[in-house]
Design a protein around this motif. Structure first.
Motif, PDB file in Angstrom:
ATOM      1  N   SER A 132       0.951  -1.057   0.349  1.00 16.94           N
ATOM      2  CA  SER A 132       0.311  -0.101  -0.221  1.00 16.94           C
ATOM      3  C   SER A 132       0.656   1.560  -0.046  1.00 16.94           C
ATOM      4  O   SER A 132       0.156   2.135  -0.284  1.00 16.94           O
ATOM      5  N   TYR A 133       2.558   1.363   0.229  1.00 19.14           N
ATOM      6  CA  TYR A 133       3.368   2.695   0.113  1.00 19.14           C
ATOM      7  C   TYR A 133       2.756   2.991  -1.294  1.00 19.14           C
ATOM      8  O   TYR A 133       3.644   2.399  -2.148  1.00 19.14           O
TER       9      TYR A 133
ATOM     10  N   GLU B 137       5.348  10.185  -4.403  1.00 18.41           N
ATOM     11  CA  GLU B 137       4.659  10.881  -5.041  1.00 18.41           C
ATOM     12  C   GLU B 137       3.541  11.407  -4.706  1.00 18.41           C
ATOM     13  O   GLU B 137       2.026  11.889  -5.477  1.00 18.41           O
TER      14      GLU B 137
ATOM     15  N   THR C 158       0.931  -4.493   5.602  1.00 15.71           N
ATOM     16  CA  THR C 158      -0.471  -3.487   6.349  1.00 15.71           C
ATOM     17  C   THR C 158      -0.453  -2.665   5.422  1.00 15.71           C
ATOM     18  O   THR C 158      -0.192  -2.273   4.442  1.00 15.71           O
TER      19      THR C 158
ATOM     20  N   GLY D 224      -1.748   0.993   4.631  1.00 14.36           N
ATOM     21  CA  GLY D 224      -1.387   2.522   5.516  1.00 14.36           C
ATOM     22  C   GLY D 224       0.267   2.318   5.462  1.00 14.36           C
ATOM     23  O   GLY D 224       1.109   2.687   6.774  1.00 14.36           O
ATOM     24  N   ALA D 225       0.578   1.645   4.861  1.00 18.34           N
ATOM     25  CA  ALA D 225       1.852   1.467   4.847  1.00 18.34           C
ATOM     26  C   ALA D 225       3.390   2.865   4.861  1.00 18.34           C
ATOM     27  O   ALA D 225       2.373   3.690   4.200  1.00 18.34           O
ATOM     28  N   THR D 226       4.360   2.864   5.798  1.00 17.39           N
ATOM     29  CA  THR D 226       5.215   3.711   6.017  1.00 17.39           C
ATOM     30  C   THR D 226       6.877   3.767   5.390  1.00 17.39           C
ATOM     31  O   THR D 226       6.834   2.436   4.906  1.00 17.39           O
ATOM     32  N   ILE D 227       7.220   4.865   4.638  1.00 11.89           N
ATOM     33  CA  ILE D 227       8.440   4.766   4.541  1.00 11.89           C
ATOM     34  C   ILE D 227       9.544   3.583   5.589  1.00 11.89           C
ATOM     35  O   ILE D 227      10.531   2.897   4.889  1.00 11.89           O
ATOM     36  N   ASN D 228       8.974   4.162   6.250  1.00 10.67           N
ATOM     37  CA  ASN D 228       9.652   2.519   7.339  1.00 10.67           C
ATOM     38  C   ASN D 228       9.612   0.607   7.094  1.00 10.67           C
ATOM     39  O   ASN D 228      10.358   0.428   7.234  1.00 10.67           O
ATOM     40  N   ASN D 229       8.119   0.513   6.306  1.00 10.38           N
ATOM     41  CA  ASN D 229       7.785  -0.757   6.188  1.00 10.38           C
ATOM     42  C   ASN D 229       8.692  -0.786   5.262  1.00 10.38           C
ATOM     43  O   ASN D 229       9.659  -2.428   5.196  1.00 10.38           O
TER      44      ASN D 229
ATOM     45  N   ASP E 294       4.451  -6.285  10.074  1.00  7.74           N
ATOM     46  CA  ASP E 294       3.370  -5.616   8.689  1.00  7.74           C
ATOM     47  C   ASP E 294       3.935  -6.277   7.514  1.00  7.74           C
ATOM     48  O   ASP E 294       3.977  -5.653   6.334  1.00  7.74           O
TER      49      ASP E 294
END
Length: 444
Positions: free
Chosen positions: A95-96, A100, A129, A131-136, A148
């Motif tokens: 999902s990331y 952008e 997961t 709503g994944a983030t850059i950390n994922n 995740d």
């Protein structure tokens, strides 16, 4: 040398992502290619040609949208990859959104050119997961396992994967999915029992087309889809009213059932209205559509819907399927006239109870199957025709069907369905002969 004798040692890139329906002109001159097919993306050409340009055992790696593994327009690409390469690695960012500026879910894949690929394992790492983030993403790139993401080593078998969508899951899930699939004793007919909803050229007036038509028109004004006030203002005669059909959107169509009361109507004109002579018996509809003549892009313009579909799918008992679902699949039983857009698919059969099928499709067992073998966009289900047809349907004896139908009848008349759904899930676990540990896998 990177390049020698006309072939490459490695091809790396970020090819252009352009769907044909967004810009047909980009595909001019390409439709005669053996790699062309409907509903494809331009970057598929870049992959196929990139493979052609590789030396034996050389490599290709792209960052590209992650839906090619299940997209119906990518079967030629998948067959090319299965037949002529070995998949070495896939990093699926789920999902990331890596880019952008683009609302596109992506993956990186690495292939090597070889025909010695009848069966092998490859390295698959993906973010699970929502709503994944850059950390994922960083965890994935650094090979750090977490709740995740998941790291798999799927088995590719050329015989199994040719002409198929790709779906990969862990070993325990694969064993259970095989067991579920082996219970299949009923297959929907893809031509007569499953159809996508109506494709209209324009439903309501959007901002772009309003600017073309001018200040006398308003954004949201009905074109082929009209509200009750607009319907009244057209002063339609009795013959014209035969072309005005009740229209339903996601606002009215929920999981299990739908609200039959609607404030929207569709001007249901088929391909015969491409011939302008056929609209003359409908003067008020003609007058209405003539106002929008310059912005109607239908193949059946000026008066026909782009794709009206077989009208039988909108009448009587049927199951309406929301194409893109968050959290869980949504299947809706209706028994009234219900015309819907291509946002939905419709299942209609007289070979088995539609209420039974609605229960089966809304079960946790089906959700588990689709999560692992269907067409996913991150954690969202995409229920197109191909994944619908591949769901392993089991039809039991009439006594069991009647029991499930009785439960569905209760669900259709109550807003509190959890206990009744649990009862249905238990019946299907029993029908598919699942063990407690297998049920735990599904329930998780």
């Amino acid at each position: 040398m990177i390049f020698s004798g006309g072939f490459f040692d490695i091809v790396i890139g970020n090819p252009p992502y352009i769907k044909e329906y967004t810009d047909k002109s980009v595909f001019n001159g390409l439709r005669q290619s053996s790699y062309y097919q409907g509903k494809m993306d331009l970057w598929y050409f870049f992959t196929c040609i990139g493979i052609d340009m590789l030396k034996d055992n050389a490599s290709l790696s792209y960052i590209a949208p992650n839906n090619w593994v299940t997209n119906s327009g990518a079967y030629k690409l998948r067959n090319k990859i299965i037949s002529e390469t070995k998949i070495n690695k896939i990093l699926d960012f789920g999902s990331y959104m890596i880019f952008e500026s683009a609302d596109i879910q992506t993956m990186i894949f690495l292939l090597s050119k070889t025909k010695n690929n009848f069966q092998y394992n490859f390295d698959l790492k993906r973010i699970k997961t929502e709503g994944a983030t850059i950390n994922n993403v960083l965890e994935l790139l650094k090979d750090i396992k977490s709740k995740d993401n998941e790291f798999l080593s799927p088995i590719i078998s050329k015989e199994e994967f040719l002409n198929k969508t790709f779906s990969f899951s862990n070993t325990n899930n694969e064993d259970l999915l095989l067991k579920i699939n082996n219970k299949r004793n009923f297959v929907l007919n893809e031509k007569s029992e499953v159809a996508q909803g109506i494709v209209h050229p324009q439903d309501y007036l959007n901002k772009k087309n309003q600017s073309i038509l001018g200040a006398n028109f308003q954004v949201g004004q009905g074109v082929f889809v009209i509200n009750a006030d607009e319907k009244e203002s057209l002063q339609l005669n009795a013959i014209e009213l035969n072309l005005i059909k009740p229209y339903y959107t996601t606002e009215k169509i929920k999981r299990w059932n739908a609200n039959p009361i609607t404030n929207e109507w569709i001007i249901y004109t088929g391909s015969k209205f491409k011939n302008a002579e056929n609209i003359k018996s409908y003067p008020n509809i003609k007058k209405h559509l003539d106002k929008f003549h310059s912005i109607i892009t239908s193949d059946n313009s000026p008066y026909g819907l782009h794709r009206s579909r077989d009208e039988k799918f909108f009448k009587g008992e049927k199951i309406i399927v929301l194409r893109k679902c968050v959290d869980h699949p949504k299947f809706t039983y209706t028994d009234f006239e219900c015309y819907v857009s291509a946002t939905f698919y419709i299942i209609k059969t007289d070979r088995v109870s539609q209420k039974y099928l609605t229960a089966f499709f809304n079960s946790k067992l089906t959700a588990f199957w689709l999560k692992n073998k269907g067409k996913m966009q991150g954690n969202n289900y995409q229920l197109d025709k191909e994944p619908l047809l591949q769901i392993p349907i089991y039809i039991p004896e009439n006594m069991v069907i009647e029991k499930i139908v009785a439960i569905v009848d209760k669900i259709l008349w109550t807003s509190h369905t959890e206990t009744l759904e649990d009862e249905i899930n238990k019946i299907f676990y029993s029908l598919y002969e699942l063990t407690d540990s297998e049920i735990d896998l599904i329930e998780q």
